[in-house]
Design a protein around this motif. Structure first.
Motif, short mmCIF file in Angstrom:
data_model
loop_
_atom_site.label_atom_id
_atom_site.label_comp_id
_atom_site.label_asym_id
_atom_site.label_seq_id
_atom_site.Cartn_x
_atom_site.Cartn_y
_atom_site.Cartn_z
N ARG A 81 -14.84 0.29 -5.28
CA ARG A 81 -14.02 1.15 -4.38
C ARG A 81 -12.50 0.51 -3.92
O ARG A 81 -11.57 0.91 -3.82
N ALA A 82 -12.78 -0.77 -3.85
CA ALA A 82 -11.45 -1.47 -3.26
C ALA A 82 -10.63 -1.82 -4.28
O ALA A 82 -9.40 -1.62 -4.19
N LEU A 83 -11.10 -1.84 -5.59
CA LEU A 83 -10.25 -2.04 -6.70
C LEU A 83 -9.42 -0.84 -7.03
O LEU A 83 -8.14 -1.05 -7.41
N PHE A 84 -10.09 0.14 -7.12
CA PHE A 84 -9.33 1.53 -7.20
C PHE A 84 -8.99 2.56 -5.83
O PHE A 84 -8.48 3.42 -6.27
N ASP A 85 -8.83 1.59 -4.98
CA ASP A 85 -8.33 2.34 -3.66
C ASP A 85 -9.24 3.66 -3.42
O ASP A 85 -8.62 4.78 -3.05
N LEU A 86 -10.57 3.79 -3.56
CA LEU A 86 -11.44 4.98 -3.06
C LEU A 86 -11.83 4.72 -1.73
O LEU A 86 -12.05 3.56 -1.27
N GLU A 87 -12.28 5.83 -1.41
CA GLU A 87 -12.51 5.81 0.12
C GLU A 87 -13.99 5.29 0.34
O GLU A 87 -15.01 5.44 -0.57
N SER A 88 -14.21 4.27 1.37
CA SER A 88 -15.47 3.53 1.67
C SER A 88 -16.31 4.38 2.57
O SER A 88 -15.74 4.89 3.62
N PRO A 89 -17.73 4.74 2.15
CA PRO A 89 -18.47 5.42 3.21
C PRO A 89 -18.84 4.44 4.57
O PRO A 89 -19.26 4.85 5.56
N TYR A 90 -18.24 3.08 4.51
CA TYR A 90 -18.47 2.43 5.55
C TYR A 90 -17.31 2.24 6.39
O TYR A 90 -17.09 1.46 7.28
N PHE A 107 3.12 10.52 -8.53
CA PHE A 107 3.67 11.92 -8.57
C PHE A 107 2.24 12.70 -8.54
O PHE A 107 1.26 12.40 -9.12
N GLY A 108 2.57 14.00 -7.96
CA GLY A 108 1.47 14.80 -7.70
C GLY A 108 0.40 14.20 -6.82
O GLY A 108 0.68 13.51 -5.86
N GLY A 109 -0.87 14.27 -7.22
CA GLY A 109 -1.87 13.46 -6.55
C GLY A 109 -2.15 12.21 -7.25
O GLY A 109 -3.30 11.30 -6.58
N LEU A 110 -1.44 11.69 -8.20
CA LEU A 110 -1.72 10.35 -8.79
C LEU A 110 -1.12 9.11 -8.20
O LEU A 110 -0.14 9.57 -7.50
N TYR A 111 -1.77 8.27 -8.12
CA TYR A 111 -1.13 6.97 -7.63
C TYR A 111 -1.72 5.69 -8.21
O TYR A 111 -2.81 5.90 -8.92
N LEU A 112 -1.08 4.77 -7.78
CA LEU A 112 -1.30 3.46 -8.42
C LEU A 112 -2.22 2.59 -7.35
O LEU A 112 -1.60 2.17 -6.32
N PRO A 113 -3.50 1.99 -7.91
CA PRO A 113 -4.06 1.16 -6.82
C PRO A 113 -3.27 -0.05 -6.49
O PRO A 113 -2.61 -0.63 -7.19
#
Length: 321
Positions: A81-90, A107-113
């Motif tokens: 999650r930290a590597l790909f910038d995903l939301e954490s449940p904690y 662009f759009g909803g795409l992002y670079l971690p």
């Protein structure tokens, strides 16, 4: 039936045995002396390290493995999650679990971690500094080679100049430029590029001095000038080795750029230092995983390119060095 030894032969055998025992005794003495000196040197170095660290070295040594225990994340998925910038449940509102904040929108909803963006920044520092170092090292090497430049004073000046450039580690040069240009990638590029010019310049002129001079002699015979002799007589011979050394230096510069980043030179090294100092275990492991993967990929790609360009000879030369 065993032949009887003459008195003279018995004397010589006893002399050889006595000499062998003497040599064996000396070897044991020097072995024990070496071990004692090694133990004393190690103990002295540890004492000096402890004293120079205000006595904290031995005090903190029993807690060495606590660092690794503290680096264990709450669950294994936190690293990804930290590597790909995903939301954490904690997520509790703190920076520790706020992985999405560093996203770099494309662009759009795409992002670079964030960490991949920082890794690209580090690779960019290594690429630019290697290209600058390669170009300037290419120019200086012909002026430093004794078989190309006949003026001794010019060779002496260029060789001393290259020695000065590579005399100081990149991190020392970076410290100077950080004081001048403040934090960021520019001081890192300048520091790595300067050291690369000195290192590649030396490697390049040694390759030039081992080049076959028959093409140069032929060009001299038909009236070619210095530049034409270098460009048409020497460069075609040495360029494969130059590229091989350049790729090898790029591998080194990736590591150097990471280290300089930890002292304010930007890139992945800077976020790694911040993550460790703040105790963000999942972020730290994510950065280490990304660093390890990138360095392995860069090493493999560089080795493949070198093998394609100059064959197995490049690896034999590096191994011999």
């Amino acid at each position: 039936m065993q032949a009887a030894l003459t008195p003279g032969a018995e004397t010589r055998i006893r002399a050889v045995e006595a000499h062998w025992r003497q040599l064996a005794g000396q070897r044991r003495f020097y072995t024990i002396l070496s071990i004692v000196l090694l133990v004393m040197a190690t103990a002295g170095s540890l004492w000096f390290a402890n004293e120079s660290n205000a006595g904290k070295f031995f005090d903190r040594l029993p807690y060495f493995f606590d660092f690794f225990k503290d680096m264990a994340p709450r669950d294994g998925w936190e690293v990804w999650r930290a590597l790909f910038d995903l939301e954490s449940p904690y997520y509790d509102g703190s920076f520790k679990y706020d992985y999405t904040e560093g996203r770099v929108p494309l662009f759009g909803g795409l992002y670079l971690p964030e960490y991949m963006f920082k890794m690209i920044e580090t690779l960019n520092i290594a690429i630019v500094s290697t290209l600058v170092g390669f170009g300037l090292g290419f120019v200086f090497c012909f002026l430093a080679a004794s078989n190309i430049t006949t003026r001794r004073w010019l060779r002496f000046f260029v060789r001393r100049f290259l020695e000065i450039l590579r005399a100081f580690p990149e991190i020392v040069i970076a410290g100077f430029f950080l004081a001048v240009f403040s934090l960021g990638a520019i001081p890192a590029i300048l520091a790595v590029a300067i050291h690369t010019v000195g290192a590649l310049g030396k490697m390049f002129f040694e390759v030039v001095e081992n080049a076959d001079m028959k093409p140069d002699e032929g060009l001299q015979a038909v009236g070619a000038n210095w530049l034409e002799r270098v460009w048409f007589g020497i460069v075609p011979q040495v360029m494969p080795n130059f590229i091989s050394y350049g790729l090898l230096r790029f591998e080194i510069n990736v590591r150097a750029s990471t280290i300089i980043g930890a002292v304010g030179g930007g890139g992945i090294g800077e976020v790694l230092r911040l993550s460790i100092s703040r105790g963000h275990e999942a972020k730290t492991l994510a950065i280490i995983l990304l660093l390890f993967t990138t360095i392995v990929l860069v090493d493999q790609l560089s080795a493949w390119l070198r093998r394609k360009l100059v064959g197995d000879q490049a690896f034999q030369m590096v191994g011999a060095g």
